[in-house]
Write a protein that holds these residues in place. Structure first.
Motif, PDB file in Angstrom:
ATOM      1  N   SER A 165       2.468  -4.817  -4.749  1.00  0.00           N
ATOM      2  CA  SER A 165       1.926  -3.584  -5.763  1.00  0.00           C
ATOM      3  C   SER A 165       3.291  -3.455  -6.748  1.00  0.00           C
ATOM      4  CB  SER A 165       1.182  -2.652  -5.104  1.00  0.00           C
ATOM      5  OG  SER A 165       1.277  -1.578  -6.020  1.00  0.00           O
ATOM      6  N   SER A 171      -3.004  -1.802  -8.360  1.00  0.00           N
ATOM      7  CA  SER A 171      -3.402  -0.799  -7.309  1.00  0.00           C
ATOM      8  C   SER A 171      -3.235  -1.001  -5.764  1.00  0.00           C
ATOM      9  CB  SER A 171      -4.864  -0.288  -7.742  1.00  0.00           C
ATOM     10  OG  SER A 171      -5.042   0.515  -6.714  1.00  0.00           O
ATOM     11  N   SER A 173      -4.423   1.030  -3.493  1.00  0.00           N
ATOM     12  CA  SER A 173      -5.713   1.353  -2.917  1.00  0.00           C
ATOM     13  C   SER A 173      -6.537   0.346  -2.808  1.00  0.00           C
ATOM     14  CB  SER A 173      -6.224   2.595  -3.543  1.00  0.00           C
ATOM     15  OG  SER A 173      -5.418   3.791  -3.548  1.00  0.00           O
ATOM     16  N   ALA A 174      -6.748  -0.178  -4.166  1.00  0.00           N
ATOM     17  CA  ALA A 174      -7.564  -1.568  -4.259  1.00  0.00           C
ATOM     18  C   ALA A 174      -7.223  -2.697  -3.285  1.00  0.00           C
ATOM     19  CB  ALA A 174      -7.606  -2.062  -5.670  1.00  0.00           C
ATOM     20  N   LEU A 177      -8.158  -1.655   0.271  1.00  0.00           N
ATOM     21  CA  LEU A 177      -9.504  -2.046   0.260  1.00  0.00           C
ATOM     22  C   LEU A 177     -10.126  -3.357   0.698  1.00  0.00           C
ATOM     23  CD1 LEU A 177     -10.724   0.822  -2.133  1.00  0.00           C
ATOM     24  CD2 LEU A 177     -10.720   1.063   0.467  1.00  0.00           C
ATOM     25  N   GLY A 178      -9.479  -4.269  -0.417  1.00  0.00           N
ATOM     26  CA  GLY A 178      -9.891  -5.725  -0.501  1.00  0.00           C
ATOM     27  C   GLY A 178      -9.134  -6.291   1.207  1.00  0.00           C
ATOM     28  N   ASP A 357      -8.063 -11.659 -11.580  1.00  0.00           N
ATOM     29  CA  ASP A 357      -7.530 -10.101 -11.516  1.00  0.00           C
ATOM     30  C   ASP A 357      -6.259 -10.162 -10.538  1.00  0.00           C
ATOM     31  OD1 ASP A 357      -8.387  -7.230 -11.625  1.00  0.00           O
ATOM     32  OD2 ASP A 357      -7.784  -7.584  -9.573  1.00  0.00           O
ATOM     33  N   VAL A 359      -5.388  -8.092  -8.457  1.00  0.00           N
ATOM     34  CA  VAL A 359      -5.875  -7.722  -6.884  1.00  0.00           C
ATOM     35  C   VAL A 359      -6.206  -9.052  -5.962  1.00  0.00           C
ATOM     36  CG1 VAL A 359      -7.358  -6.407  -5.500  1.00  0.00           C
ATOM     37  CG2 VAL A 359      -6.208  -5.292  -7.404  1.00  0.00           C
ATOM     38  N   MET A 422     -14.030  -8.580  -2.840  1.00  0.00           N
ATOM     39  CA  MET A 422     -13.659  -7.765  -3.927  1.00  0.00           C
ATOM     40  C   MET A 422     -14.404  -6.779  -4.001  1.00  0.00           C
ATOM     41  SD  MET A 422     -10.601  -8.188  -5.320  1.00  0.00           S
ATOM     42  CE  MET A 422     -10.651  -7.769  -7.061  1.00  0.00           C
ATOM     43  N   PRO A 425     -13.319  -2.729  -3.192  1.00  0.00           N
ATOM     44  CA  PRO A 425     -12.688  -2.079  -4.047  1.00  0.00           C
ATOM     45  C   PRO A 425     -13.583  -2.132  -5.406  1.00  0.00           C
ATOM     46  CG  PRO A 425     -11.742  -4.071  -3.608  1.00  0.00           C
ATOM     47  CD  PRO A 425     -12.638  -3.979  -2.734  1.00  0.00           C
ATOM     48  N   ASN A 426     -14.238  -3.023  -5.853  1.00  0.00           N
ATOM     49  CA  ASN A 426     -14.952  -2.877  -7.122  1.00  0.00           C
ATOM     50  C   ASN A 426     -15.992  -2.070  -7.093  1.00  0.00           C
ATOM     51  OD1 ASN A 426     -13.652  -5.000  -8.370  1.00  0.00           O
ATOM     52  ND2 ASN A 426     -15.187  -6.560  -7.759  1.00  0.00           N
TER      53      ASN A 426
END
Length: 429
Positions: A165, A171, A173-174, A177-178, A357, A359, A422, A425-426
């Motif tokens: 990051s 992100s 956070s994203a 989560l992924g 992307d 992420v 994804m 996070p999406n």
């Protein structure tokens, strides 16, 4: 000029590594060699010093020593044995139960310690001998431990994602989560392979006597497991940020370990020492890697690599295939942290150009480097796992092949079917 600078950087870096220079110093010296192609010595030294200092002037970096300290506390806090009992309770009396327990335990413990080596030794050190004693093949037991050890490096809280990051701007956070989805998929695939191989080879179904009741085993494990849910729950609800989660992890793991009476106040100096040593190594790597990024940008190396890769094929499928092959090879020779810091600035612009992307790129890049940690010829996880089972690493390669196929299949899915991983996070934007 870019080609000559890139060649000089690569040759200098490899020579320094071969003669045993620490990797952070090798990065710094090789970076200075290409900066001096463009700037005089006095300006080079001044600019390099400035880049090193400013690269560490980031609020996000606070989370790295805190997550490291949390992992060290967990590693010393008697968490492993509780997770082993809980994992054994989950899989019950099925073929390969001990190996599957090893796999689940590695994922859970590795996520808390952010270390594949710690998971492989703490969980595998207990379960691999049990598997061998129960009649499992040594190679099978070692392979299950080795193949599952890196999964915890992807399950948050993960310092690898924080480092990515910082370099990419994606992100945290994203990525976290992924990472939960990818890590869970890794554990599931290795567990399925353990089951199929155990059934095929007719390994005995071992009944492990648990002295405690099921309720007690669950109650003992729940506080440790709650750390994962506290981190993700706090981030999702907005109660704290991913960076603030690092402080929460330290406080929670410390309180938990003191309740378990596995850590006392007299252990604090040693915990701080381990945290400072590990954090200092990572911070030095971050600082010198920023210098390398500057040197590469100054000599237009990323643009040249981008033109080269896209010149081979502008097709997204083949471009991603080339990048995956490169990352797998890099992971065989380099630890996850330095690999992220060095290669993200080179390849991120390439994948963004073909619509990937950041992420998504982070998920499959870090998985590539993690797979490399258990791949010959240099993968440290491979050697540690073999030593835990007390076998030569050459004898582990063949039993690892089915696991490699499964893990590489997962990597293919992450690379080319990102929506499978994804969606979390999406879903949360």
């Amino acid at each position: 000029m870019a080609f000559e600078a890139g060649l000089l950087l690569l040759i200098t870096f490899m020579i320094l590594l071969i003669i045993g220079v620490p990797i952070a110093i090798a990065i710094a010296v090789s970076s200075l060699s290409i900066i001096m192609l463009n700037l005089p010595l006095d300006i080079t030294m001044f600019t390099a010093s400035q880049k090193i200092v400013t690269s560490l002037n980031s609020f996000t970096l606070i989370s790295i020593p805190l997550f490291i300290m949390s992992g060290i506390i967990m590693n010393n806090g008697g968490i492993a044995k509780r997770l082993i009992k809980f994992s054994m309770l989950l899989v019950g009396k099925i073929p390969g139960a001990l190996a599957i327990t090893n796999t689940i335990g590695n994922g859970l413990f590795g996520s808390m310690s952010s270390s594949a080596i710690a998971a492989s030794t703490a969980i595998g050190g207990v379960l691999v001998p049990q598997q061998i004693e129960a009649g499992y093949d040594k190679g099978y037991a070692a392979a299950a431990n080795i193949a599952s050890a890196p999964s915890g490096m992807i399950i948050p809280p993960s310092t690898a994602f924080i480092m990515y990051s910082l370099v990419s701007g994606a992100s945290i956070s994203a990525l976290f989560l992924g990472g939960y989805i990818v890590g869970a998929a890794w554990i599931l695939i290795v567990s399925l392979i353990c089951y199929v191989l155990a059934k095929k080879n007719k390994y005995p179904i071992v009944k492990v006597e648990q002295s405690e009741s099921k309720i007690k085993i669950i109650m003992d494990a729940v506080p440790s497991l709650l750390l994962i849910f506290i981190v993700i729950g706090g981030i999702l609800t907005g109660f704290f940020t991913a960076i603030e989660a690092s402080a929460v992890c330290v406080a929670y793991s410390l309180i938990l370990s003191m309740v378990y009476k596995s850590i006392s106040i007299k252990d604090f100096p040693n915990l701080f020492r381990q945290t400072i040593e590990t954090s200092g190594t990572i911070m030095l790597l971050l600082a010198t890697s920023s210098l390398m990024s500057f040197g590469m940008a100054l000599n237009s190396i990323p643009a040249a690599v981008s033109s080269l890769v896209l010149g081979i094929s502008a097709n997204a499928f083949f471009t991603l295939l080339i990048i995956n092959v490169i990352f797998l090879l890099v992971g065989c020779f380099m630890d996850v942290g330095p690999a992220i810091l060095i290669f993200t600035p080179i390849f991120l612009p390439i994948v963004q150009e073909i619509g990937i992307d950041p992420v998504h790129f982070g998920l499959f890049a870090i998985m590539n480097f993690s797979v490399g940690s258990i791949t010959p010829p240099v993968g440290t996880g491979l050697y540690v796992g073999a030593s835990v089972a007390k076998v030569k690493f050459e004898t582990v390669i063949r039993p690892l092949i089915p696991f490699y196929i499964g893990i590489l299949g997962l990597l293919f899915l992450i690379t080319y079917f990102p929506d499978l991983f994804m969606w979390f996070p999406n879903l949360l934007g």
